[in-house]
Design a protein around this motif. Structure first.
Motif, PDB file in Angstrom:
ATOM      1  N   PRO A  34      16.472   8.002  -6.453  1.00  0.00           N
ATOM      2  CA  PRO A  34      17.273   8.408  -5.479  1.00  0.00           C
ATOM      3  C   PRO A  34      16.695   8.877  -4.509  1.00  0.00           C
ATOM      4  O   PRO A  34      17.162   9.418  -3.301  1.00  0.00           O
ATOM      5  CB  PRO A  34      18.208   9.328  -6.209  1.00  0.00           C
ATOM      6  CG  PRO A  34      17.368   9.713  -7.580  1.00  0.00           C
ATOM      7  CD  PRO A  34      16.371   8.545  -7.839  1.00  0.00           C
ATOM      8  N   ASP A  35      15.464   9.624  -4.632  1.00  0.00           N
ATOM      9  CA  ASP A  35      14.783  10.518  -3.555  1.00  0.00           C
ATOM     10  C   ASP A  35      13.403  10.301  -3.970  1.00  0.00           C
ATOM     11  O   ASP A  35      12.712   9.878  -4.938  1.00  0.00           O
ATOM     12  CB  ASP A  35      15.226  12.002  -3.452  1.00  0.00           C
ATOM     13  CG  ASP A  35      15.192  12.673  -4.532  1.00  0.00           C
ATOM     14  OD1 ASP A  35      13.991  12.709  -5.141  1.00  0.00           O
ATOM     15  OD2 ASP A  35      16.109  13.126  -5.116  1.00  0.00           O
TER      16      ASP A  35
ATOM     17  N   LEU B 142       8.257   1.798  -9.643  1.00  0.00           N
ATOM     18  CA  LEU B 142       7.486   2.099  -8.610  1.00  0.00           C
ATOM     19  C   LEU B 142       7.121   1.238  -7.720  1.00  0.00           C
ATOM     20  O   LEU B 142       7.136   1.252  -6.411  1.00  0.00           O
ATOM     21  CB  LEU B 142       6.225   2.945  -8.876  1.00  0.00           C
ATOM     22  CG  LEU B 142       6.551   4.250  -9.880  1.00  0.00           C
ATOM     23  CD1 LEU B 142       5.199   4.912 -10.377  1.00  0.00           C
ATOM     24  CD2 LEU B 142       7.134   5.145  -8.943  1.00  0.00           C
ATOM     25  N   HIS B 143       6.804  -0.140  -8.020  1.00  0.00           N
ATOM     26  CA  HIS B 143       6.344  -1.228  -6.871  1.00  0.00           C
ATOM     27  C   HIS B 143       7.892  -1.299  -6.143  1.00  0.00           C
ATOM     28  O   HIS B 143       7.619  -1.474  -5.082  1.00  0.00           O
ATOM     29  CB  HIS B 143       6.012  -2.395  -7.679  1.00  0.00           C
ATOM     30  CG  HIS B 143       5.660  -3.705  -6.890  1.00  0.00           C
ATOM     31  ND1 HIS B 143       4.800  -3.476  -6.078  1.00  0.00           N
ATOM     32  CD2 HIS B 143       6.180  -4.850  -7.041  1.00  0.00           C
ATOM     33  CE1 HIS B 143       4.713  -4.633  -5.247  1.00  0.00           C
ATOM     34  NE2 HIS B 143       5.349  -5.723  -5.924  1.00  0.00           N
TER      35      HIS B 143
ATOM     36  N   TYR C 258       8.577  -0.732  -1.792  1.00  0.00           N
ATOM     37  CA  TYR C 258       9.116  -1.658  -0.837  1.00  0.00           C
ATOM     38  C   TYR C 258      10.189  -1.245  -0.236  1.00  0.00           C
ATOM     39  O   TYR C 258      10.707  -1.483   0.964  1.00  0.00           O
ATOM     40  CB  TYR C 258       9.274  -3.035  -1.313  1.00  0.00           C
ATOM     41  CG  TYR C 258       7.644  -3.770  -1.356  1.00  0.00           C
ATOM     42  CD1 TYR C 258       7.084  -4.159  -0.089  1.00  0.00           C
ATOM     43  CD2 TYR C 258       7.022  -3.664  -2.461  1.00  0.00           C
ATOM     44  CE1 TYR C 258       5.911  -4.751  -0.045  1.00  0.00           C
ATOM     45  CE2 TYR C 258       5.538  -4.319  -2.541  1.00  0.00           C
ATOM     46  CZ  TYR C 258       5.052  -4.860  -1.246  1.00  0.00           C
ATOM     47  OH  TYR C 258       3.937  -5.356  -1.347  1.00  0.00           O
ATOM     48  N   ASN C 259      11.146  -0.563  -1.282  1.00  0.00           N
ATOM     49  CA  ASN C 259      12.609  -0.373  -0.616  1.00  0.00           C
ATOM     50  C   ASN C 259      12.806   1.092  -0.300  1.00  0.00           C
ATOM     51  O   ASN C 259      13.774   1.389   0.233  1.00  0.00           O
ATOM     52  CB  ASN C 259      13.590  -0.967  -1.713  1.00  0.00           C
ATOM     53  CG  ASN C 259      13.348  -2.507  -1.966  1.00  0.00           C
ATOM     54  OD1 ASN C 259      13.344  -3.051  -1.103  1.00  0.00           O
ATOM     55  ND2 ASN C 259      13.202  -2.750  -3.281  1.00  0.00           N
ATOM     56  N   GLY C 260      11.939   1.744  -0.871  1.00  0.00           N
ATOM     57  CA  GLY C 260      12.043   3.445  -0.449  1.00  0.00           C
ATOM     58  C   GLY C 260      13.157   4.028  -1.579  1.00  0.00           C
ATOM     59  O   GLY C 260      13.691   3.308  -2.470  1.00  0.00           O
ATOM     60  N   PRO C 261      13.678   5.272  -1.271  1.00  0.00           N
ATOM     61  CA  PRO C 261      14.616   6.004  -2.021  1.00  0.00           C
ATOM     62  C   PRO C 261      16.066   5.121  -2.049  1.00  0.00           C
ATOM     63  O   PRO C 261      16.081   4.935  -0.785  1.00  0.00           O
ATOM     64  CB  PRO C 261      14.572   7.273  -1.810  1.00  0.00           C
ATOM     65  CG  PRO C 261      13.885   7.328  -0.421  1.00  0.00           C
ATOM     66  CD  PRO C 261      12.841   6.217  -0.064  1.00  0.00           C
ATOM     67  N   ASP C 262      16.811   5.203  -2.903  1.00  0.00           N
ATOM     68  CA  ASP C 262      17.936   4.591  -2.624  1.00  0.00           C
ATOM     69  C   ASP C 262      19.114   5.529  -3.688  1.00  0.00           C
ATOM     70  O   ASP C 262      19.043   5.280  -4.891  1.00  0.00           O
ATOM     71  CB  ASP C 262      18.156   3.385  -3.172  1.00  0.00           C
ATOM     72  CG  ASP C 262      19.430   2.497  -3.074  1.00  0.00           C
ATOM     73  OD1 ASP C 262      20.292   3.142  -2.457  1.00  0.00           O
ATOM     74  OD2 ASP C 262      19.585   1.226  -3.579  1.00  0.00           O
ATOM     75  N   LYS C 263      19.682   6.389  -2.966  1.00  0.00           N
ATOM     76  CA  LYS C 263      20.841   7.254  -3.434  1.00  0.00           C
ATOM     77  C   LYS C 263      21.887   6.536  -4.433  1.00  0.00           C
ATOM     78  O   LYS C 263      22.412   7.087  -5.530  1.00  0.00           O
ATOM     79  CB  LYS C 263      21.423   8.032  -2.667  1.00  0.00           C
ATOM     80  CG  LYS C 263      20.605   9.247  -1.913  1.00  0.00           C
ATOM     81  CD  LYS C 263      21.585  10.087  -1.178  1.00  0.00           C
ATOM     82  CE  LYS C 263      20.771  11.059  -0.401  1.00  0.00           C
ATOM     83  NZ  LYS C 263      19.682  11.521  -0.981  1.00  0.00           N
TER      84      LYS C 263
ATOM     85  N   ARG D  80       5.595   6.788  -0.439  1.00  0.00           N
ATOM     86  CA  ARG D  80       5.651   5.382  -0.661  1.00  0.00           C
ATOM     87  C   ARG D  80       4.330   4.625  -0.854  1.00  0.00           C
ATOM     88  O   ARG D  80       3.863   3.836  -1.526  1.00  0.00           O
ATOM     89  CB  ARG D  80       6.573   4.687   0.195  1.00  0.00           C
ATOM     90  CG  ARG D  80       8.028   4.951   0.056  1.00  0.00           C
ATOM     91  CD  ARG D  80       8.963   4.662   1.206  1.00  0.00           C
ATOM     92  NE  ARG D  80       9.002   3.103   1.090  1.00  0.00           N
ATOM     93  CZ  ARG D  80       9.712   2.229   2.169  1.00  0.00           C
ATOM     94  NH1 ARG D  80      10.438   3.139   3.101  1.00  0.00           N
ATOM     95  NH2 ARG D  80       9.734   1.019   1.971  1.00  0.00           N
ATOM     96  N   ASN D  81       3.302   5.220  -0.007  1.00  0.00           N
ATOM     97  CA  ASN D  81       2.036   4.805  -0.187  1.00  0.00           C
ATOM     98  C   ASN D  81       1.173   5.078  -1.524  1.00  0.00           C
ATOM     99  O   ASN D  81       0.611   4.091  -1.797  1.00  0.00           O
ATOM    100  CB  ASN D  81       1.352   5.422   1.012  1.00  0.00           C
ATOM    101  CG  ASN D  81       1.766   5.092   2.538  1.00  0.00           C
ATOM    102  OD1 ASN D  81       2.842   5.425   2.967  1.00  0.00           O
ATOM    103  ND2 ASN D  81       0.931   4.366   3.216  1.00  0.00           N
TER     104      ASN D  81
END
Length: 156
Positions: free
Chosen positions: A135-136, A117-118, A122-127, A39-40
């Protein structure tokens, strides 16, 4: 450390410095990926991409003046500047896609990837794909590498 020149003072130097900034940020994105800080890394790739778009926007200043007419008073400034120059200097997220479309080509296409990617940053992965298209972290890392490769190509 060198201070970023304002585009309303020296537009050509501004472009050079933003391209150098893009390369530095891209390098940090790669280092973060190596450390597993995906994420960074996405955040650094995003900053690098905004710098690339700002640099390329310099070449389309006349078109940007039409798209962003008028004046804007930057925070803390004594006088207003052309809104188009302010957009180039700040490159707000809300203007990024419009500027990229004006530039066209790979800058427009890769801006879509940068925006995804932005969102991931902020939200991270989301399956489920509601808050992020990724998703990862592995899927995001592949796109970060792809964006960093394009940043290096465009910034050289």
């Amino acid at each position: 450390m060198e201070q970023l020149p304002k585009p309303w003072f020296d537009i050509k130097r501004y472009r050079e410095v933003r391209l150098r900034e893009a390369l530095y940020e891209a390098e940090l994105a790669e280092e973060f990926l190596e450390e597993g800080l995906v994420r960074n890394a996405a955040g650094k790739a995003w900053q690098a991409w905004k710098a690339v778009v700002a640099a390329y926007a310099v070449d389309r200043l006349d078109d940007l003046r039409k798209a962003f007419p008028g004046l804007k008073k930057p925070r803390g400034a004594r006088r207003a500047v052309e809104r188009a120059l302010w957009v180039i200097a700040i490159m707000p997220t809300t203007a990024l896609k419009k500027v990229a479309q004006i530039i066209g080509g790979d800058v427009d296409l890769y801006t879509n990837l940068a925006l995804l990617l932005h969102e991931y940053q902020y939200n991270g992965p989301d399956k489920e794909g509601v808050l992020s298209a990724y998703p990862d972290d592995d899927v995001a890392a592949r796109d970060i590498r792809r964006l960093v490769q394009k940043i290096r190509e465009l910034a050289r």
